[in-house]
Each structure stands twice: as C-alpha cells, then as structure tokens.
Enzyme design. Structure first.
Site, mmCIF file in Angstrom:
data_model
loop_
_atom_site.group_PDB
_atom_site.id
_atom_site.type_symbol
_atom_site.label_atom_id
_atom_site.label_comp_id
_atom_site.label_asym_id
_atom_site.label_seq_id
_atom_site.Cartn_x
_atom_site.Cartn_y
_atom_site.Cartn_z
ATOM 1 N N HIS A 30 0.867 -1.181 0.000
ATOM 2 C CA HIS A 30 0.000 0.000 0.000
ATOM 3 C C HIS A 30 0.904 1.231 0.000
ATOM 4 O O HIS A 30 2.144 1.101 -0.077
ATOM 5 C CB HIS A 30 -0.944 -0.021 1.209
ATOM 6 C CG HIS A 30 -0.246 -0.302 2.512
ATOM 7 N ND1 HIS A 30 0.659 0.570 3.062
ATOM 8 C CD2 HIS A 30 -0.293 -1.368 3.345
ATOM 9 C CE1 HIS A 30 1.118 0.079 4.189
ATOM 10 N NE2 HIS A 30 0.573 -1.127 4.389
ATOM 11 N N HIS A 33 4.095 1.181 2.121
ATOM 12 C CA HIS A 33 5.253 0.517 1.499
ATOM 13 C C HIS A 33 5.815 1.403 0.398
ATOM 14 O O HIS A 33 7.026 1.476 0.196
ATOM 15 C CB HIS A 33 4.849 -0.825 0.873
ATOM 16 C CG HIS A 33 4.327 -1.834 1.849
ATOM 17 N ND1 HIS A 33 2.999 -2.142 1.949
ATOM 18 C CD2 HIS A 33 4.965 -2.607 2.745
ATOM 19 C CE1 HIS A 33 2.840 -3.065 2.885
ATOM 20 N NE2 HIS A 33 4.007 -3.364 3.387
ATOM 21 N N SER A 182 -2.050 -0.018 6.808
ATOM 22 C CA SER A 182 -1.611 -1.365 7.180
ATOM 23 C C SER A 182 -2.228 -2.337 6.178
ATOM 24 O O SER A 182 -3.356 -2.127 5.715
ATOM 25 C CB SER A 182 -2.136 -1.699 8.583
ATOM 26 O OG SER A 182 -2.135 -3.093 8.796
#
Ligand code: PAF
Length: 278
Positions: A30, A33, A182
């Site tokens: 996501h 990252h 997350s």
C-alpha cells in the site's frame, strides 16, 4: 524492473552490483510501502523489494493462510515507483529442508508489548530478516516505523551482530482521517474502520499533552481516556517507551514513543507516535 523468483537468478542479478538497498515486505503493498520504496530510491544503490509472507512470524492461530496476497498490484506499485528489482523468494529457498537456518531469538524485548500476545513473532521476524540479509548482502535496509518494536529489534540485532547493513526507519503513512496504513486494514468492515480511528485519536491526544509540557503519566492518561470513551475498542496495551523500548514513567525527560495495539472486530492494529517529554 527485474522480477525474480529463484535464488540462483537473484544471485546472478546481485553479483553485478556493488550494493543494494533492500525493502523487505510481505506483499499486499500500500502507500506506506510505497513511501519506503521512495525513500529507498533516494540512495544511490539499486532498490530490491522482497515479497515473502514469512510463515515463521505467524503463530498457528494467526492469519498466515488468509494474509492478503495481491501479486499483480504489488508489482504495479513497485514498477510505478521505479524499484529496480522485485525478488519473490521461494519458501524452500528461505527455509531449505536440508539446511539448518539459524533461528534468531528476540530476547527479552521480543516478549514484551507485542510479544505478550505474539511470543514467537519477533524471533520469526529476526530469523527471516537475518536470512534475507545473508542471501542478499544489502548495504542498507528500510523498515516502516509503524512496526516500531520490529524496527528497534532489527536495529539492535544488526548492531549486536556487527552486520554491515544500515537500518533506516521510514515514516508511517496515514489516511487523511489519521488511520495508519496497514495491509490488515483491508479486513476492516466500514463500522470497524470508523471505530479504528480511536487508535490514532488516542495517540494524538497523548502527543498534544506532551506538547503542552505534560509528564509521562499525564500523556498516558490522556491517551487511555480516548480509549475509555470508546465502547467498542480496548487497547491491548498503550504505553510510553524510550527509544530502546524500555517503559518510562514520571521523571523521564526526552524523546519517547507512545505505542499501542488494539483489536477492532477480529483485526489487530498497531500504531505509535514520537513525542518528547519536556
Ligand atoms: O514488516 C514486515 O512486513 C515483515 O515483518 C518483514 C520485515 C518483511 C519480515 O517478514
């Protein structure tokens, strides 16, 4: 961008390069990252993103089987951010049946906070990180600050072992309403999603007390009060720690981290913020 799914091919790729910057992930990428990959790209070495859902860091009652796997979207994100290589190791290359892969103990810190409900988690994380480092020899590796205890444990491990890898923490990315990104957010129903906002609200409440000169116990009280107002979420822990993850109390002055974990429905979420106790 090279997409490599066998270790011999990765070795071929690696041996042409003096150094690499590693971004270890479990996929389901996501924007959080994405920001780690962008940070990695600010260094001169080529960026290698690894995607490996590490079975050793899940206990039998956790979500290893249903952990989100989104390979096409992951590659798209890496491509868009100009990663140089995505290495998708095979489980038998990371944990070969005929080779004793060194198990790394996470020690006392591994059994506190996150480690209370996940006693084998951090040893599993350090074991795979050490293995990835041994197989890829990165110059540096980037880990998100959202998993702060993991970042502290990896940094400490690398320092204790004298490994020639620089460990860099990337900032947490949040939704506009505060929810930390997350991979597990995709498990949240829309009701859960709204309730989950208590977590970041609680951290903000603690931080604003610190900004007004509050003591450690005042910061904790403010953070816990936000949780107390919620009927649906109880934090598993909400604590103040110093940069080495030792619990702190009144009398402490300096940089600290307010860390929390809470389950929303069946999804366990982590978050933390940096603050300074004046
Ligand atoms: O943070 C993660 O995604 C994982 O714990 C890591 C560092 C990739 C090890 O499996």
């Amino acid at each position: 961008m090279e997409i490599i799914d066998s270790y011999p091919r990765f070795q071929e790729f690696r041996k042409t390069l003096p150094g690499i910057t590693l971004v270890p992930t479990m996929g389901a990428l996501h924007a959080g990252h994405g920001s780690l990959i962008s940070l990695a790209k600010t260094y001169s070495d080529p960026v290698v993103v690894t995607i490996f859902v590490n079975p050793k860091q899940f206990s039998p009652n956790e979500d290893f089987d249903r952990y989100p796997r989104t390979p096409d979207e992951d590659l798209e994100i890496c491509r868009r951010l100009n990663a140089d290589c995505v290495w998708i190791p095979r489980v038998e290359e990371i944990y070969p049946a005929n080779e004793n892969v060194e198990e790394i103990s996470a020690g006392d810190l591994g059994s506190r906070l996150e480690g209370v409900s996940r006693p084998t988690h951090f040893s599993g994380v350090l074991t795979v990180v050490n293995r990835l480092f041994n197989l890829s020899h990165p110059s540096r590796a980037i880990f998100g600050k959202k998993d702060r205890q993991q970042l502290v444990l990896v940094s400490r491990f690398v320092k204790e072992q004298g490994l020639p890898v620089e460990i860099i923490g990337g900032e947490t990315v949040r939704e506009p309403d505060g929810l930390a990104l997350s991979s597990r957010n995709r498990y949240l129903s829309s009701t859960d999603r709204t309730e989950a906002l208590v977590i970041s609200r609680s951290l903000r409440a603690g931080r604003s007390v610190a900004e007004r000169g509050g003591s450690a116990s005042e910061v904790l009280r403010a953070a816990n009060q936000e949780f107390a107002h919620s009927t649906s979420i109880n934090p598993e822990y909400c604590e103040l720690v110093d940069e080495d993850f030792n619990l702190i109390d009144d009398g402490f002055h300096g940089p600290a981290i307010l860390v929390t974990a809470a389950s929303v429905g069946t999804t366990r979420l982590l978050d933390n913020v940096d603050l300074v106790i004046a």
